[in-house]
Design a protein around this motif. Structure first.
Motif, PDB file in Angstrom:
ATOM      1  N   TYR A 120       0.847  -1.200   0.000  1.00 33.57           N
ATOM      2  CA  TYR A 120       0.000   0.000   0.000  1.00 33.57           C
ATOM      3  C   TYR A 120       0.882   1.249   0.000  1.00 33.57           C
ATOM      4  N   TYR A 121       0.304   2.373  -0.368  1.00 32.16           N
ATOM      5  CA  TYR A 121       0.961   3.694  -0.301  1.00 32.16           C
ATOM      6  C   TYR A 121       2.288   3.730  -1.079  1.00 32.16           C
ATOM      7  N   TYR A 122       2.357   3.023  -2.211  1.00 28.91           N
ATOM      8  CA  TYR A 122       3.634   2.940  -2.927  1.00 28.91           C
ATOM      9  C   TYR A 122       3.716   3.855  -4.144  1.00 28.91           C
ATOM     10  N   ARG A 123       2.595   4.228  -4.761  1.00 30.14           N
ATOM     11  CA  ARG A 123       2.659   4.953  -6.040  1.00 30.14           C
ATOM     12  C   ARG A 123       3.097   6.386  -5.842  1.00 30.14           C
ATOM     13  N   ASN A 124       4.038   6.845  -6.651  1.00 29.66           N
ATOM     14  CA  ASN A 124       4.471   8.245  -6.554  1.00 29.66           C
ATOM     15  C   ASN A 124       3.818   9.116  -7.630  1.00 29.66           C
ATOM     16  N   HIS A 125       2.931   8.541  -8.432  1.00 31.40           N
ATOM     17  CA  HIS A 125       2.336   9.294  -9.546  1.00 31.40           C
ATOM     18  C   HIS A 125       0.960   8.707  -9.861  1.00 31.40           C
ATOM     19  N   ILE A 126      -0.085   9.559  -9.838  1.00 33.71           N
ATOM     20  CA  ILE A 126      -1.387   9.093 -10.339  1.00 33.71           C
ATOM     21  C   ILE A 126      -2.038  10.185 -11.188  1.00 33.71           C
ATOM     22  N   THR A 127      -2.917   9.741 -12.080  1.00 36.72           N
ATOM     23  CA  THR A 127      -3.703  10.682 -12.877  1.00 36.72           C
ATOM     24  C   THR A 127      -5.175  10.392 -12.601  1.00 36.72           C
ATOM     25  N   LEU A 128      -5.888  11.410 -12.158  1.00 38.95           N
ATOM     26  CA  LEU A 128      -7.297  11.240 -11.791  1.00 38.95           C
ATOM     27  C   LEU A 128      -8.178  12.057 -12.723  1.00 38.95           C
ATOM     28  N   SER A 129      -9.364  11.542 -13.007  1.00 39.54           N
ATOM     29  CA  SER A 129     -10.331  12.290 -13.815  1.00 39.54           C
ATOM     30  C   SER A 129     -11.135  13.202 -12.902  1.00 39.54           C
TER      31      SER A 129
ATOM     32  N   LYS B 154       6.757  15.970 -18.695  1.00 37.00           N
ATOM     33  CA  LYS B 154       6.352  14.853 -19.561  1.00 37.00           C
ATOM     34  C   LYS B 154       7.353  13.700 -19.586  1.00 37.00           C
ATOM     35  N   SER B 155       8.446  13.817 -18.834  1.00 44.85           N
ATOM     36  CA  SER B 155       9.407  12.712 -18.824  1.00 44.85           C
ATOM     37  C   SER B 155       8.897  11.584 -17.935  1.00 44.85           C
ATOM     38  N   PHE B 156       9.334  10.366 -18.272  1.00 47.51           N
ATOM     39  CA  PHE B 156       8.919   9.177 -17.514  1.00 47.51           C
ATOM     40  C   PHE B 156       9.818   8.975 -16.298  1.00 47.51           C
ATOM     41  N   PHE B 157       9.219   8.589 -15.178  1.00 49.69           N
ATOM     42  CA  PHE B 157      10.006   8.059 -14.062  1.00 49.69           C
ATOM     43  C   PHE B 157       9.237   6.889 -13.457  1.00 49.69           C
ATOM     44  N   GLN B 158       9.982   5.912 -12.917  1.00 52.97           N
ATOM     45  CA  GLN B 158       9.364   4.711 -12.335  1.00 52.97           C
ATOM     46  C   GLN B 158       8.369   5.101 -11.249  1.00 52.97           C
ATOM     47  N   LYS B 159       7.228   4.399 -11.200  1.00 51.86           N
ATOM     48  CA  LYS B 159       6.114   4.815 -10.329  1.00 51.86           C
ATOM     49  C   LYS B 159       6.252   4.353  -8.875  1.00 51.86           C
ATOM     50  N   ASN B 160       7.146   3.375  -8.631  1.00 52.29           N
ATOM     51  CA  ASN B 160       7.291   2.848  -7.270  1.00 52.29           C
ATOM     52  C   ASN B 160       8.777   2.954  -6.921  1.00 52.29           C
ATOM     53  N   THR B 161       9.127   3.998  -6.176  1.00 56.56           N
ATOM     54  CA  THR B 161      10.549   4.315  -5.978  1.00 56.56           C
ATOM     55  C   THR B 161      11.290   3.196  -5.244  1.00 56.56           C
ATOM     56  N   ASN B 162      10.691   2.623  -4.184  1.00 57.99           N
ATOM     57  CA  ASN B 162      11.391   1.579  -3.414  1.00 57.99           C
ATOM     58  C   ASN B 162      11.722   0.363  -4.278  1.00 57.99           C
ATOM     59  N   ILE B 163      10.735  -0.065  -5.094  1.00 61.12           N
ATOM     60  CA  ILE B 163      10.975  -1.236  -5.945  1.00 61.12           C
ATOM     61  C   ILE B 163      11.940  -0.881  -7.074  1.00 61.12           C
ATOM     62  N   ALA B 164      11.833   0.358  -7.590  1.00 60.93           N
ATOM     63  CA  ALA B 164      12.744   0.765  -8.672  1.00 60.93           C
ATOM     64  C   ALA B 164      14.196   0.687  -8.183  1.00 60.93           C
TER      65      ALA B 164
ATOM     66  N   ASP C 224       7.711  -6.576  -7.914  1.00 58.71           N
ATOM     67  CA  ASP C 224       6.289  -6.213  -7.840  1.00 58.71           C
ATOM     68  C   ASP C 224       6.144  -4.703  -7.678  1.00 58.71           C
ATOM     69  N   MET C 225       6.221  -4.040  -8.830  1.00 60.28           N
ATOM     70  CA  MET C 225       6.161  -2.582  -8.888  1.00 60.28           C
ATOM     71  C   MET C 225       4.738  -2.085  -8.603  1.00 60.28           C
ATOM     72  N   PHE C 226       3.726  -2.916  -8.907  1.00 62.12           N
ATOM     73  CA  PHE C 226       2.332  -2.458  -8.807  1.00 62.12           C
ATOM     74  C   PHE C 226       1.455  -3.451  -8.047  1.00 62.12           C
ATOM     75  N   PRO C 227       1.694  -3.603  -6.717  1.00 61.37           N
ATOM     76  CA  PRO C 227       0.837  -4.509  -5.941  1.00 61.37           C
ATOM     77  C   PRO C 227      -0.644  -4.154  -6.088  1.00 61.37           C
ATOM     78  N   ASN C 228      -1.476  -5.161  -5.971  1.00 61.89           N
ATOM     79  CA  ASN C 228      -2.945  -5.029  -6.056  1.00 61.89           C
ATOM     80  C   ASN C 228      -3.458  -4.785  -7.477  1.00 61.89           C
TER      81      ASN C 228
END
Ligand SMILES: C[S@@+](CC[C@H](N)C(=O)[O-])C[C@H]1O[C@@H](n2cnc3c(N)ncnc32)[C@H](O)[C@@H]1O
Length: 401
Positions: free
Chosen positions: A117-126, A236-246, A384-388
């Motif tokens: 849980y609480y791992y993502r460093n980037h989200i896009t919401l509508s 607009k540059s890409f970076f890994q979404k889960n810093t600990n796993i990256a 496991d960069m994206f649990p759940n």
């Protein structure tokens, strides 16, 4: 309605598989060994989509979910599966894809994991008026959320602040908001007609605010702390979404780089992998399609005192045919995998090693199938960069036959 149907397996997207009258049915939110009542939600030629109505017998893999939005929200897909079974599902998915597509047998694969849980460093919401969230599965309806338990605590604070703003200014004309939480916070608003910048930054504290990729407040780049390295990243540059796993993934790549080797880092983004491994290599060349990311990469090399690295701006498939004298090629392509011409160029460059970082086991298997006449899989590890969710990152070390 079909009653007492046993779920026999899980498909690549984490949905349960049942069979009725010999036809395959994919049933979201079910797990192997569940016995369920279901309805057919959609008929397809080869398979149907089922809708879970009742769970009669619950699979040993099932758990209660902590997220109040899970069964509506399209963001996560396997949160109802106990985490150790999620890891098994991901291992089996990769092993099966390799077996079916390449005919290569892998007995077992290690998987690195961290917080689920609480791992993502980037989200896009509508956004619509004062509603903010992910889109419902197969729909354009937004599931209104107050929190997202797979996103970082800072992102959750920002969601709260944004909600206060949205409730105050319902006529905001915002379509989407993307939130990135690194050492600094970068927010991008997508809107055809947004005129509430001052009001927004009064309620939502951030270091950078972009409107449709144009900076309207704060710094143009955000700072990222990554192990002992520091990176700056443009919107607009890409970076890994889960810093600990990256970090674990980059360490694994570095362990597999030979001392003093010449390395090609393809699909290099802001140059983070190349910079991370540069002090082990003799030279590194990065190739990346997004010009802003290449500018970031060049700055990041200077910022980290790395001087044996250079970067090429452009498509991999247009830029590597004249490169030679390379010992190791790292590839980290987007979900579509490596372009066929680029694979042929890689084979011509003839490196001793290819380190393939993949976020899609289907395209990974397809590309390995093209490489397998010349390269064998020496090692493989999952991260496991994206649990759940059903997504899983893998690193495959291939050596020349
Ligand atoms: C999965 S990201 C990996 C980025 C980087 N290796 C990292 O670890 O942060 C894939 C990258 O490939 C870039 N890309 C996509 N298609 C490309 C192409 N045809 N040629 C070069 N780069 C490409 C994307 O812009 C993105 O930065």
């Amino acid at each position: 309605m079909y009653k007492n149907i046993k779920i026999i397996n899980q498909n690549n997207e984490g949905e349960g598989i049942a069979k009725i009258n010999n036809k395959v049915i994919f049933v979201p939110y079910t797990l192997k060994n569940d016995v369920v009542d279901l309805e057919i939600a959609k008929n397809n030629k080869k398979y149907d989509i089922g809708k879970l109505i009742n769970i009669i017998i619950s699979s040993e893999e099932r758990r209660n979910v902590m997220c109040p939005y899970y069964y509506n929200c399209g963001g996560c897909n396997i949160m109802h599966q106990l985490y150790n079974y999620q890891l098994e599902f991901k291992k089996n998915k990769i092993i099966n894809n390799l077996k079916h597509i390449t005919n290569i047998d892998i007995d077992n694969i290690d998987i690195e994991y961290d917080d689920e849980y609480y791992y993502r460093n980037h989200i896009t919401l509508s956004v619509k008026g004062n509603i903010i969230g992910f889109l419902k599965r197969n729909s354009n309806d937004i599931v209104d959320i107050d929190k997202c338990i797979i996103s970082s605590k800072i992102i959750n604070d920002k969601i709260n602040e944004i909600k206060i703003f949205l409730n105050k200014y319902k006529d905001n004309n915002i379509n989407k908001i993307s939130i990135k939480s690194y050492k600094e916070i970068l927010i991008e608003i997508e809107s055809n007609k947004f005129s509430l910048k001052d009001e927004f930054i009064k309620y939502v504290k951030c270091d950078s605010l972009y409107l449709n990729n144009k900076l309207i407040y704060g710094k143009d780049k955000a700072d990222i702390d990554f192990g002992k390295y520091k990176f700056k990243i443009s919107n607009k540059s890409f970076f890994q979404k889960n810093t600990n796993i990256a970090l674990k993934l980059y360490d694994y790549i570095k362990d597999n780089i030979d001392l003093n080797s010449n390395v090609l880092d393809l699909y290099c983004g802001i140059g983070s992998i190349g910079i991370y491994i540069a002090n082990k290599a003799k030279s590194v060349i990065g190739v990346e399609i997004i010009d802003d990311a290449v500018k970031d990469a060049k700055n990041n090399a200077i910022l980290n005192n790395i001087n044996n690295i250079e970067f090429i701006s452009g498509k991999v498939e247009d830029n590597i045919s004249n490169i030679n004298n390379i010992d190791t090629i790292i590839v980290d392509p987007p979900r579509v995998g490596i372009n066929k011409k680029a694979i042929n160029d890689i084979i011509k460059i003839n490196p001793n090693k290819i380190i393939y970082v993949s976020c899609n086991s289907t395209t990974l298997a397809r590309d390995i199938n093209h490489l397998k006449e010349h390269y064998i899989i020496k090692k493989m590890k999952l991260f496991d960069m994206f649990p759940n969710t059903y997504h899983c990152e893998s690193v495959c070390v291939l050596e020349r036959r």
